[in-house]
Write an enzyme that holds these catalytic residues in place. Structure first.
Site, PDB file in Angstrom:
ATOM      1  N   CYS A  47       0.832  -1.201   0.000  1.00  0.00           N
ATOM      2  CA  CYS A  47       0.000   0.000   0.000  1.00  0.00           C
ATOM      3  C   CYS A  47       0.870   1.255   0.000  1.00  0.00           C
ATOM      4  CB  CYS A  47      -0.910  -0.008   1.229  1.00  0.00           C
ATOM      5  SG  CYS A  47      -2.051   1.402   1.324  1.00  0.00           S
ATOM      6  N   ASP A  49       0.464   3.817   1.716  1.00  0.00           N
ATOM      7  CA  ASP A  49       0.417   4.443   3.045  1.00  0.00           C
ATOM      8  C   ASP A  49       1.823   4.734   3.568  1.00  0.00           C
ATOM      9  OD1 ASP A  49       0.147   4.666   6.031  1.00  0.00           O
ATOM     10  OD2 ASP A  49      -1.959   4.281   5.564  1.00  0.00           O
ATOM     11  N   ARG A  51       2.903   4.906   6.416  1.00  0.00           N
ATOM     12  CA  ARG A  51       3.282   4.168   7.624  1.00  0.00           C
ATOM     13  C   ARG A  51       3.826   2.773   7.322  1.00  0.00           C
ATOM     14  NH1 ARG A  51      -2.549   4.517  10.267  1.00  0.00           N
ATOM     15  NH2 ARG A  51      -2.987   4.069   8.054  1.00  0.00           N
ATOM     16  N   HIS A 103      -2.349  -3.784   5.200  1.00  0.00           N
ATOM     17  CA  HIS A 103      -2.101  -3.335   6.572  1.00  0.00           C
ATOM     18  C   HIS A 103      -3.406  -2.914   7.226  1.00  0.00           C
ATOM     19  CE1 HIS A 103      -2.597   1.075   5.897  1.00  0.00           C
ATOM     20  NE2 HIS A 103      -2.266   0.741   4.659  1.00  0.00           N
ATOM     21  N   CYS A 106      -6.224   0.595   7.103  1.00  0.00           N
ATOM     22  CA  CYS A 106      -5.987   1.053   5.731  1.00  0.00           C
ATOM     23  C   CYS A 106      -7.080   2.036   5.315  1.00  0.00           C
ATOM     24  CB  CYS A 106      -5.977  -0.149   4.795  1.00  0.00           C
ATOM     25  SG  CYS A 106      -5.752   0.281   3.053  1.00  0.00           S
TER      26      CYS A 106
END
Length: 216
Positions: A47, A49, A51, A103, A106
């Site tokens: 992803c 993202d 993080r 994750h 999400c």
């Protein structure tokens, strides 16, 4: 450019130079080797993202993992970007492992659980909503967080299945033992967990054979 923005970018460049110097001191052979080429053993499909930075969470160095990231780690059959990465990783780099990693928490998955119009991204979220529809009964009666966590897992399972429908992947599995894995990353603990990904009941429909192999 605003002064504040320039300060941020200058800070990034300073940190980059410091990182490069530290890395060169601890591993003098790394950058010269990377300048020659790459030979990662892993393709990471994750992803976007912020993080979930794969090299960091896997404790790897540059050159050790080939990467494709997008919103909610999707592998649509018509997405030329992810398909190009997949083909290059499998045919040219000859990776040994493909990891599809979702994750928890999400944003893309959470958006797909809602019904709010978001714009262009709705076309992308459609793929996740199709996963949601497929597993609607399994999601019934769960809390909002439980639904999100389970849909993250179901989405990883379906994207692993999508990878396994790819002709190049099928050929590499048969010829050299390529492995495809489904993982989930917990942003609250920093740990990755292996997800069981049962074979799709209709997997046989998507089996593709190389006609040249049949002639040999």
């Amino acid at each position: 450019m605003a002064a504040a923005d320039k300060t941020v970018l200058d800070d990034l460049l300073t940190r980059n130079k410091e990182w490069a110097q530290r890395t060169a001191e601890t591993n003098p052979a790394l950058f010269p080797a990377l300048a020659v080429g790459q030979s990662p053993k892993i393709l990471w499909l994750g992803c976007s993202d912020s993080r979930v930075p794969e090299t960091t969470i896997l404790d790897l160095m540059p050159g050790e993992v080939f990467v494709h990231r997008n919103i909610a780690n999707m592998l649509p059959a018509t997405d030329l970007s992810s398909l190009s990465v997949l083909q290059y990783a499998v045919e040219v780099l000859q990776v040994q492992h493909i990891i599809v990693c979702g994750h928890y928490a999400c944003g893309g998955v959470n958006a797909a659980l809602g019904h709010k119009k978001l714009g262009l991204i709705d076309s992308w979220l459609r793929g996740i909503r199709e996963v949601r529809a497929k597993y609607e009964k399994q999601l019934e009666g769960l809390s909002q967080k439980e639904q999100s966590d389970r849909l993250v897992e179901f989405n990883v399972i379906e994207q692993v299945r999508s990878v396994l429908k790819n002709a190049n992947v099928q050929e590499a599995i048969e010829e050299r033992g390529l492995e495809v894995h489904g993982w989930v990353y917990n942003v609250g603990s920093g740990e990755c967990n292996v997800l069981e990904c049962p074979e799709s009941p209709d997997a046989h429909v998507f089996k593709i054979k190389n006609p040249r192999a049949e002639l040999e």
